[in-house]
Design a protein around this motif. Structure first.
Motif, short mmCIF file in Angstrom:
data_model
loop_
_atom_site.label_atom_id
_atom_site.label_comp_id
_atom_site.label_asym_id
_atom_site.label_seq_id
_atom_site.Cartn_x
_atom_site.Cartn_y
_atom_site.Cartn_z
N PHE A 114 0.83 -1.19 0.00
CA PHE A 114 0.00 0.00 0.00
C PHE A 114 0.87 1.25 0.00
O PHE A 114 2.03 1.22 0.41
CB PHE A 114 -0.90 0.02 1.24
CG PHE A 114 -1.98 -1.02 1.25
CD1 PHE A 114 -3.23 -0.73 0.75
CD2 PHE A 114 -1.73 -2.29 1.75
CE1 PHE A 114 -4.24 -1.68 0.76
CE2 PHE A 114 -2.73 -3.25 1.77
CZ PHE A 114 -3.99 -2.95 1.27
N ASP A 115 0.30 2.37 -0.46
CA ASP A 115 0.90 3.66 -0.15
C ASP A 115 0.79 3.87 1.35
O ASP A 115 0.05 3.16 2.05
CB ASP A 115 0.18 4.79 -0.90
CG ASP A 115 0.58 4.86 -2.38
OD1 ASP A 115 1.42 4.05 -2.81
OD2 ASP A 115 0.01 5.70 -3.10
N SER A 116 1.50 4.87 1.87
CA SER A 116 1.53 5.01 3.32
C SER A 116 1.38 6.46 3.76
O SER A 116 1.66 7.40 3.01
CB SER A 116 2.84 4.45 3.89
OG SER A 116 3.94 5.14 3.36
N ARG A 117 0.92 6.59 4.97
CA ARG A 117 0.88 7.88 5.66
C ARG A 117 1.43 7.67 7.06
O ARG A 117 1.18 6.63 7.67
CB ARG A 117 -0.55 8.42 5.74
CG ARG A 117 -0.66 9.77 6.47
CD ARG A 117 -2.04 10.38 6.29
NE ARG A 117 -3.08 9.68 7.00
CZ ARG A 117 -3.38 9.87 8.29
NH1 ARG A 117 -2.67 10.74 9.01
NH2 ARG A 117 -4.36 9.21 8.85
N LEU A 118 2.21 8.62 7.55
CA LEU A 118 2.77 8.53 8.88
C LEU A 118 1.99 9.44 9.83
O LEU A 118 1.82 10.63 9.56
CB LEU A 118 4.25 8.93 8.87
CG LEU A 118 5.16 8.01 8.05
CD1 LEU A 118 6.57 8.58 7.98
CD2 LEU A 118 5.18 6.61 8.64
N ALA A 119 1.50 8.88 10.91
CA ALA A 119 0.72 9.64 11.89
C ALA A 119 1.65 10.23 12.94
O ALA A 119 2.53 9.55 13.47
CB ALA A 119 -0.31 8.73 12.55
N GLY A 120 1.45 11.49 13.24
CA GLY A 120 2.26 12.15 14.26
C GLY A 120 2.26 13.65 14.04
O GLY A 120 1.63 14.16 13.11
N ARG A 121 2.98 14.35 14.88
CA ARG A 121 2.96 15.81 14.86
C ARG A 121 4.11 16.44 14.10
O ARG A 121 4.06 17.62 13.77
CB ARG A 121 2.97 16.33 16.31
CG ARG A 121 1.74 15.94 17.12
CD ARG A 121 1.80 16.51 18.52
NE ARG A 121 0.61 16.18 19.30
CZ ARG A 121 0.42 16.57 20.55
NH1 ARG A 121 1.35 17.30 21.17
NH2 ARG A 121 -0.70 16.23 21.19
N HIS A 122 5.16 15.69 13.84
CA HIS A 122 6.33 16.31 13.22
C HIS A 122 5.98 16.75 11.79
O HIS A 122 5.40 15.98 11.01
CB HIS A 122 7.49 15.32 13.19
CG HIS A 122 8.81 15.98 12.97
ND1 HIS A 122 9.20 16.51 11.75
CD2 HIS A 122 9.85 16.23 13.83
CE1 HIS A 122 10.40 17.04 11.86
NE2 HIS A 122 10.82 16.88 13.10
N PRO A 123 6.34 17.98 11.41
CA PRO A 123 5.97 18.49 10.08
C PRO A 123 6.63 17.75 8.92
O PRO A 123 6.16 17.85 7.78
CB PRO A 123 6.42 19.96 10.12
CG PRO A 123 7.44 20.03 11.21
CD PRO A 123 7.02 19.02 12.22
N LEU A 124 7.69 17.01 9.19
CA LEU A 124 8.36 16.27 8.11
C LEU A 124 7.71 14.93 7.79
O LEU A 124 8.03 14.32 6.77
CB LEU A 124 9.83 16.04 8.47
CG LEU A 124 10.80 17.19 8.23
CD1 LEU A 124 12.20 16.79 8.67
CD2 LEU A 124 10.80 17.60 6.76
N LEU A 125 6.80 14.46 8.64
CA LEU A 125 6.24 13.13 8.43
C LEU A 125 5.52 12.98 7.09
O LEU A 125 5.70 11.95 6.41
CB LEU A 125 5.31 12.75 9.59
CG LEU A 125 6.01 12.53 10.94
CD1 LEU A 125 4.98 12.18 12.02
CD2 LEU A 125 7.07 11.44 10.85
N PRO A 126 4.72 13.96 6.64
CA PRO A 126 4.11 13.81 5.30
C PRO A 126 5.15 13.75 4.19
O PRO A 126 4.96 13.02 3.21
CB PRO A 126 3.24 15.07 5.18
CG PRO A 126 2.96 15.49 6.58
CD PRO A 126 4.19 15.16 7.35
N VAL A 127 6.23 14.48 4.34
CA VAL A 127 7.29 14.45 3.33
C VAL A 127 7.98 13.09 3.31
O VAL A 127 8.26 12.53 2.25
CB VAL A 127 8.32 15.57 3.61
CG1 VAL A 127 9.46 15.52 2.59
CG2 VAL A 127 7.64 16.93 3.60
N ILE A 128 8.24 12.55 4.50
CA ILE A 128 8.88 11.23 4.59
C ILE A 128 7.99 10.17 3.96
O ILE A 128 8.47 9.31 3.21
CB ILE A 128 9.17 10.90 6.06
CG1 ILE A 128 10.21 11.87 6.64
CG2 ILE A 128 9.65 9.45 6.20
CD1 ILE A 128 10.34 11.79 8.14
#
Length: 232
Positions: A114-128
């Motif tokens: 699957f594609d992925s999304r990272l849950a959390g508060r750090h602003p870089l998580l969507p970029v990662i």
């Protein structure tokens, strides 16, 4: 270990001291379980309450020797399902994951993710997460955070996950690519960003890229695992 009745899909979850995540993970899988999916937890001898918490919510819980690859292989041996999905305890599947997997594996693909999304508060998580998805589409290599799935025949054909302490998902992808390109499902799994938030996003990015580069250059998984433990 006792074999289970045959089903279409098994969700195999390797755990080690995941008492904080396992109940939430398994609760999201109850609709799949009610529809006949096997939900198998393979625990690597946790020192917390993972096993006790998982038992009422899983089809079967088994305790084995620690090591993610060994645990996932043990779960596959326990299952009789035609399709296998390997899920981290801190990853959540999208709706209708079983039907999406069945459709993907019926369409010339032996495996996928699957594609992925990272849950959390750090602003870089969507970029990662976006970089992870792009890298996977370009290379055909998937990571455990993307919820690898495959046919039973593909799993058996490549001999299961390699018994190594790190990069087992990368090596498994390499082997599966000999059978077919992966099905890259655009529906997203949601994984915890705790690793990046706990150890620092940039620090973790640099570490993972350095370890992958060394792996591609031929460094042993054992040496990389030792380096990973020291840096963490």
């Amino acid at each position: 270990m006792h074999s289970l009745p045959a089903s279409s899909l098994a969700v195999i979850i390797p755990t080690l001291n995941e008492a904080g995540e396992i109940v939430a993970c398994l609760r999201t899988l109850q609709p799949l379980r009610a529809a006949g999916t096997e939900v198998i937890v393979i625990d690597g001898s946790s020192q917390d309450d993972t096993v006790a918490l998982a038992a009422p919510l899983a089809t079967q819980v088994c305790v084995t020797e620690a090591g993610r690859a060994r645990q996932m292989n043990a779960g596959a041996r326990l299952s009789r399902a035609r399709h296998l999905l390997f899920l981290h305890a801190d990853t959540r599947l999208p709706p209708d994951a079983d039907r999406r997997i069945a459709a993907a594996l019926a369409d010339r693909h032996h495996w996928g993710r699957f594609d992925s999304r990272l849950a959390g508060r750090h602003p870089l998580l969507p970029v990662i997460a976006a970089a992870m998805t792009l890298r996977s589409r370009l290379t055909g290599i998937a990571t455990g955070d993307q919820a690898l799935f495959m046919t039973r025949e593909a799993f058996d054909a490549v001999g299961g996950f390699p018994d190594q302490p790190l990069m087992e998902d990368i090596e498994m992808s390499r082997r599966l690519k000999r059978l077919s390109r992966p099905a890259c499902l655009r529906q997203r799994v949601v994984s915890s960003g705790r690793r990046w938030e706990r150890h620092g996003a940039w620090r973790t990015i640099r570490l993972m890229w350095r370890l992958r580069w060394r792996y591609w250059r031929g460094a042993s998984p054992e040496a990389l695992a030792e380096a990973y433990r020291h840096v963490r």
